[in-house]
Design a protein around this motif. Structure first.
Motif, PDB file in Angstrom:
ATOM      1  N   VAL A  47       0.838  -1.209   0.000  1.00  0.00           N
ATOM      2  CA  VAL A  47       0.000   0.000   0.000  1.00  0.00           C
ATOM      3  C   VAL A  47       0.870   1.255   0.000  1.00  0.00           C
ATOM      4  CG1 VAL A  47      -1.701   1.325   1.312  1.00  0.00           C
ATOM      5  CG2 VAL A  47      -1.935  -1.158   1.125  1.00  0.00           C
ATOM      6  N   SER A  48       1.972   1.206   0.726  1.00  0.00           N
ATOM      7  CA  SER A  48       2.892   2.349   0.779  1.00  0.00           C
ATOM      8  C   SER A  48       3.476   2.642  -0.597  1.00  0.00           C
ATOM      9  CB  SER A  48       4.019   2.071   1.773  1.00  0.00           C
ATOM     10  OG  SER A  48       3.518   1.866   3.073  1.00  0.00           O
ATOM     11  N   VAL A  49       3.921   1.596  -1.283  1.00  0.00           N
ATOM     12  CA  VAL A  49       4.487   1.780  -2.623  1.00  0.00           C
ATOM     13  C   VAL A  49       3.403   2.227  -3.597  1.00  0.00           C
ATOM     14  CG1 VAL A  49       5.549   0.581  -4.583  1.00  0.00           C
ATOM     15  CG2 VAL A  49       6.410   0.193  -2.268  1.00  0.00           C
ATOM     16  N   LEU A  50       2.176   1.731  -3.419  1.00  0.00           N
ATOM     17  CA  LEU A  50       1.058   2.154  -4.271  1.00  0.00           C
ATOM     18  C   LEU A  50       0.854   3.659  -4.161  1.00  0.00           C
ATOM     19  CD1 LEU A  50      -1.369   1.138  -6.049  1.00  0.00           C
ATOM     20  CD2 LEU A  50      -2.702   1.112  -3.942  1.00  0.00           C
ATOM     21  N   PHE A  51       0.875   4.185  -2.944  1.00  0.00           N
ATOM     22  CA  PHE A  51       0.712   5.620  -2.732  1.00  0.00           C
ATOM     23  C   PHE A  51       1.878   6.406  -3.319  1.00  0.00           C
ATOM     24  CE2 PHE A  51       1.884   9.279  -0.062  1.00  0.00           C
ATOM     25  CZ  PHE A  51       0.777  10.086  -0.247  1.00  0.00           C
ATOM     26  N   VAL A  52       3.100   5.981  -2.996  1.00  0.00           N
ATOM     27  CA  VAL A  52       4.283   6.720  -3.430  1.00  0.00           C
ATOM     28  C   VAL A  52       4.410   6.713  -4.948  1.00  0.00           C
ATOM     29  CG1 VAL A  52       6.809   6.772  -3.384  1.00  0.00           C
ATOM     30  CG2 VAL A  52       5.535   6.356  -1.271  1.00  0.00           C
ATOM     31  N   LEU A  53       4.221   5.560  -5.570  1.00  0.00           N
ATOM     32  CA  LEU A  53       4.408   5.471  -7.021  1.00  0.00           C
ATOM     33  C   LEU A  53       3.269   6.132  -7.781  1.00  0.00           C
ATOM     34  CD1 LEU A  53       6.101   4.541  -9.350  1.00  0.00           C
ATOM     35  CD2 LEU A  53       5.177   2.227  -9.094  1.00  0.00           C
ATOM     36  N   GLY A  54       2.037   5.959  -7.302  1.00  0.00           N
ATOM     37  CA  GLY A  54       0.909   6.587  -7.984  1.00  0.00           C
ATOM     38  C   GLY A  54       0.987   8.106  -7.946  1.00  0.00           C
ATOM     39  N   ILE A  55       1.191   8.667  -6.755  1.00  0.00           N
ATOM     40  CA  ILE A  55       1.277  10.123  -6.612  1.00  0.00           C
ATOM     41  C   ILE A  55       2.574  10.652  -7.205  1.00  0.00           C
ATOM     42  CG2 ILE A  55       1.305  12.050  -4.991  1.00  0.00           C
ATOM     43  CD1 ILE A  55      -1.376  10.592  -5.236  1.00  0.00           C
ATOM     44  N   GLY A  56       3.677   9.931  -6.988  1.00  0.00           N
ATOM     45  CA  GLY A  56       4.974  10.371  -7.500  1.00  0.00           C
ATOM     46  C   GLY A  56       4.995  10.480  -9.011  1.00  0.00           C
ATOM     47  N   ASN A  57       4.409   9.500  -9.689  1.00  0.00           N
ATOM     48  CA  ASN A  57       4.354   9.541 -11.149  1.00  0.00           C
ATOM     49  C   ASN A  57       3.607  10.777 -11.644  1.00  0.00           C
ATOM     50  OD1 ASN A  57       5.856   7.382 -12.085  1.00  0.00           O
ATOM     51  ND2 ASN A  57       4.141   6.340 -13.054  1.00  0.00           N
ATOM     52  N   VAL A  58       2.512  11.108 -10.948  1.00  0.00           N
ATOM     53  CA  VAL A  58       1.726  12.281 -11.337  1.00  0.00           C
ATOM     54  C   VAL A  58       2.541  13.561 -11.143  1.00  0.00           C
ATOM     55  CG1 VAL A  58      -0.299  13.692 -10.783  1.00  0.00           C
ATOM     56  CG2 VAL A  58      -0.492  11.197 -10.874  1.00  0.00           C
ATOM     57  N   VAL A  59       3.216  13.677 -10.013  1.00  0.00           N
ATOM     58  CA  VAL A  59       4.016  14.880  -9.718  1.00  0.00           C
ATOM     59  C   VAL A  59       5.133  15.051 -10.747  1.00  0.00           C
ATOM     60  CG1 VAL A  59       5.576  15.966  -8.056  1.00  0.00           C
ATOM     61  CG2 VAL A  59       3.487  14.836  -7.251  1.00  0.00           C
ATOM     62  N   ILE A  60       5.848  13.967 -11.024  1.00  0.00           N
ATOM     63  CA  ILE A  60       6.939  14.047 -12.000  1.00  0.00           C
ATOM     64  C   ILE A  60       6.401  14.382 -13.383  1.00  0.00           C
ATOM     65  CG2 ILE A  60       8.751  12.742 -13.192  1.00  0.00           C
ATOM     66  CD1 ILE A  60       9.454  13.542 -10.336  1.00  0.00           C
ATOM     67  N   SER A  61       5.244  13.821 -13.744  1.00  0.00           N
ATOM     68  CA  SER A  61       4.649  14.115 -15.045  1.00  0.00           C
ATOM     69  C   SER A  61       4.272  15.594 -15.159  1.00  0.00           C
ATOM     70  CB  SER A  61       3.411  13.245 -15.254  1.00  0.00           C
ATOM     71  OG  SER A  61       2.764  13.568 -16.461  1.00  0.00           O
ATOM     72  N   LEU A  62       3.703  16.148 -14.090  1.00  0.00           N
ATOM     73  CA  LEU A  62       3.316  17.564 -14.102  1.00  0.00           C
ATOM     74  C   LEU A  62       4.533  18.486 -14.213  1.00  0.00           C
ATOM     75  CD1 LEU A  62       0.560  17.517 -11.327  1.00  0.00           C
ATOM     76  CD2 LEU A  62       0.204  17.901 -13.778  1.00  0.00           C
ATOM     77  N   MET A  63       5.667  18.014 -13.686  1.00  0.00           N
ATOM     78  CA  MET A  63       6.876  18.843 -13.680  1.00  0.00           C
ATOM     79  C   MET A  63       7.821  18.535 -14.841  1.00  0.00           C
ATOM     80  SD  MET A  63       7.722  18.531  -9.593  1.00  0.00           S
ATOM     81  CE  MET A  63       9.260  19.443  -9.738  1.00  0.00           C
ATOM     82  N   LEU A 124       8.261  10.914 -17.143  1.00  0.00           N
ATOM     83  CA  LEU A 124       8.938  12.037 -17.807  1.00  0.00           C
ATOM     84  C   LEU A 124       8.500  12.221 -19.258  1.00  0.00           C
ATOM     85  CD1 LEU A 124      12.615  11.792 -16.475  1.00  0.00           C
ATOM     86  CD2 LEU A 124      10.956  13.603 -16.017  1.00  0.00           C
ATOM     87  N   GLY A 125       7.790  11.244 -19.809  1.00  0.00           N
ATOM     88  CA  GLY A 125       7.398  11.342 -21.214  1.00  0.00           C
ATOM     89  C   GLY A 125       5.908  11.248 -21.460  1.00  0.00           C
ATOM     90  N   ASN A 126       5.097  11.214 -20.391  1.00  0.00           N
ATOM     91  CA  ASN A 126       3.653  11.063 -20.565  1.00  0.00           C
ATOM     92  C   ASN A 126       2.895  12.006 -19.637  1.00  0.00           C
ATOM     93  OD1 ASN A 126       3.154   8.450 -22.370  1.00  0.00           O
ATOM     94  ND2 ASN A 126       4.919   8.039 -21.048  1.00  0.00           N
ATOM     95  N   GLY A 127       1.606  12.169 -19.946  1.00  0.00           N
ATOM     96  CA  GLY A 127       0.751  13.048 -19.164  1.00  0.00           C
ATOM     97  C   GLY A 127       0.404  12.482 -17.802  1.00  0.00           C
ATOM     98  N   PRO A 128      -0.192  13.310 -16.936  1.00  0.00           N
ATOM     99  CA  PRO A 128      -0.486  12.906 -15.552  1.00  0.00           C
ATOM    100  C   PRO A 128      -1.416  11.691 -15.441  1.00  0.00           C
ATOM    101  CG  PRO A 128      -0.633  15.281 -15.788  1.00  0.00           C
ATOM    102  CD  PRO A 128      -0.481  14.730 -17.164  1.00  0.00           C
ATOM    103  N   TRP A 129      -2.466  11.626 -16.269  1.00  0.00           N
ATOM    104  CA  TRP A 129      -3.424  10.532 -16.154  1.00  0.00           C
ATOM    105  C   TRP A 129      -2.785   9.191 -16.481  1.00  0.00           C
ATOM    106  CZ3 TRP A 129      -7.269   8.673 -13.802  1.00  0.00           C
ATOM    107  CH2 TRP A 129      -8.078   7.661 -14.335  1.00  0.00           C
ATOM    108  N   LYS A 130      -2.101   9.131 -17.613  1.00  0.00           N
ATOM    109  CA  LYS A 130      -1.436   7.873 -17.984  1.00  0.00           C
ATOM    110  C   LYS A 130      -0.327   7.526 -16.991  1.00  0.00           C
ATOM    111  CE  LYS A 130      -2.381   7.919 -22.972  1.00  0.00           C
ATOM    112  NZ  LYS A 130      -3.250   6.724 -22.890  1.00  0.00           N
ATOM    113  N   SER A 131       0.358   8.536 -16.503  1.00  0.00           N
ATOM    114  CA  SER A 131       1.417   8.295 -15.513  1.00  0.00           C
ATOM    115  C   SER A 131       0.832   7.737 -14.223  1.00  0.00           C
ATOM    116  CB  SER A 131       2.178   9.591 -15.226  1.00  0.00           C
ATOM    117  OG  SER A 131       2.856  10.039 -16.384  1.00  0.00           O
ATOM    118  N   PHE A 132      -0.343   8.251 -13.840  1.00  0.00           N
ATOM    119  CA  PHE A 132      -1.015   7.737 -12.646  1.00  0.00           C
ATOM    120  C   PHE A 132      -1.381   6.265 -12.823  1.00  0.00           C
ATOM    121  CE2 PHE A 132      -5.071   6.925 -10.397  1.00  0.00           C
ATOM    122  CZ  PHE A 132      -4.617   7.065  -9.095  1.00  0.00           C
ATOM    123  N   LEU A 133      -1.952   5.928 -13.971  1.00  0.00           N
ATOM    124  CA  LEU A 133      -2.343   4.541 -14.234  1.00  0.00           C
ATOM    125  C   LEU A 133      -1.119   3.626 -14.291  1.00  0.00           C
ATOM    126  CD1 LEU A 133      -5.111   5.031 -16.970  1.00  0.00           C
ATOM    127  CD2 LEU A 133      -5.405   4.630 -14.516  1.00  0.00           C
TER     128      LEU A 133
END
Length: 214
Positions: A47-63, A124-133
């Motif tokens: 669950v911890s990795v699910l939170f970190v990777l899901g949110i982290g991917n979105v943050v990196i994608s936005l930036m 780093l190469g995709n939008g937030p939604w796809k990065s989240f998934l």
């Protein structure tokens, strides 16, 4: 038209089977080795990795369009470290005893190859939604293996699941017969994690011949 396209669904499903981060990409092996002696610890880590990777991917994608390439690894580490601190504080607040058990390993999420790999290869190469998934899919694939390994290690190693007795009392010999279950201490030793993962890989590649390397 559904909320998820076929490509979106594939981002979640592929890491669960044919592109699993542990059994196919051989990433995150340290976690599978270290914290799968107990099912509860494996679930919390998943669950911890699910939170970190899901949110982290979105943050990196936005930036992704504003991060200078020369410092992108540093930025990624800062993002994942901040998310891990949040996880650590939540565990200390609501599951203190478990947080002490997982303390070192929660910190090591920062250097989990799966997380940094998805940041680099996808966010780093995709939008937030796809990065989240993508993050959710890979975290679920990672967590599924941890939970399967922990299930068999705790069940056969201690006769329990989530701390509750499942296989009965320790063995008692009465004449020529044996009653109960005698814990297999070897199952809770670190090498058994690799053996169980190896069995999962064997089953997976037996079912899908395309995964067998030439």
């Amino acid at each position: 038209m559904g909320l998820l396209s076929k490509k979106d669904v594939a981002l979640i499903k592929d890491p669960l089977a044919d592109n699993n981060p542990i059994t196919i990409q051989v990433l995150g092996i340290c976690s599978a080795l270290a914290i799968t002696a107990e099912l509860e610890a494996a679930i919390v880590m998943s669950v911890s990795v699910l939170f970190v990777l899901g949110i982290g991917n979105v943050v990196i994608s936005l930036m992704r369009n504003i991060i200078p390439s020369k410092i992108r690894i540093i930025v990624q580490l800062i993002v994942v470290a901040a998310l891990v601190i949040i996880v650590d504080q939540v565990l200390k607040a609501f599951a203190y005893e478990l947080s002490k058990t997982l303390s070192v390993f929660v910190g090591l999420i920062i250097t989990n190859c799966i997380i940094m790999g998805r940041f680099e290869a996808f966010a780093l190469g995709n939008g937030p939604w796809k990065s989240f998934l993508d993050g959710i899919g890979n975290a679920l694939g990672y967590g599924a293996i941890l939970i399967i390994v922990a299930f068999f290690r705790e069940l056969l190693g201690a006769g329990t699941l989530l701390g509750y007795k499942v296989l009965g009392d320790p063995i008692e010999k009465t004449g020529l017969y044996a009653i109960g279950y005698e814990n297999n201490g070897f199952m809770i030793m670190p090498p058994m994690a690799l053996i169980v993962v190896g069995i999962i890989i064997w089953v997976q590649r037996t079912r899908n011949k395309a995964l067998i390397e030439d």
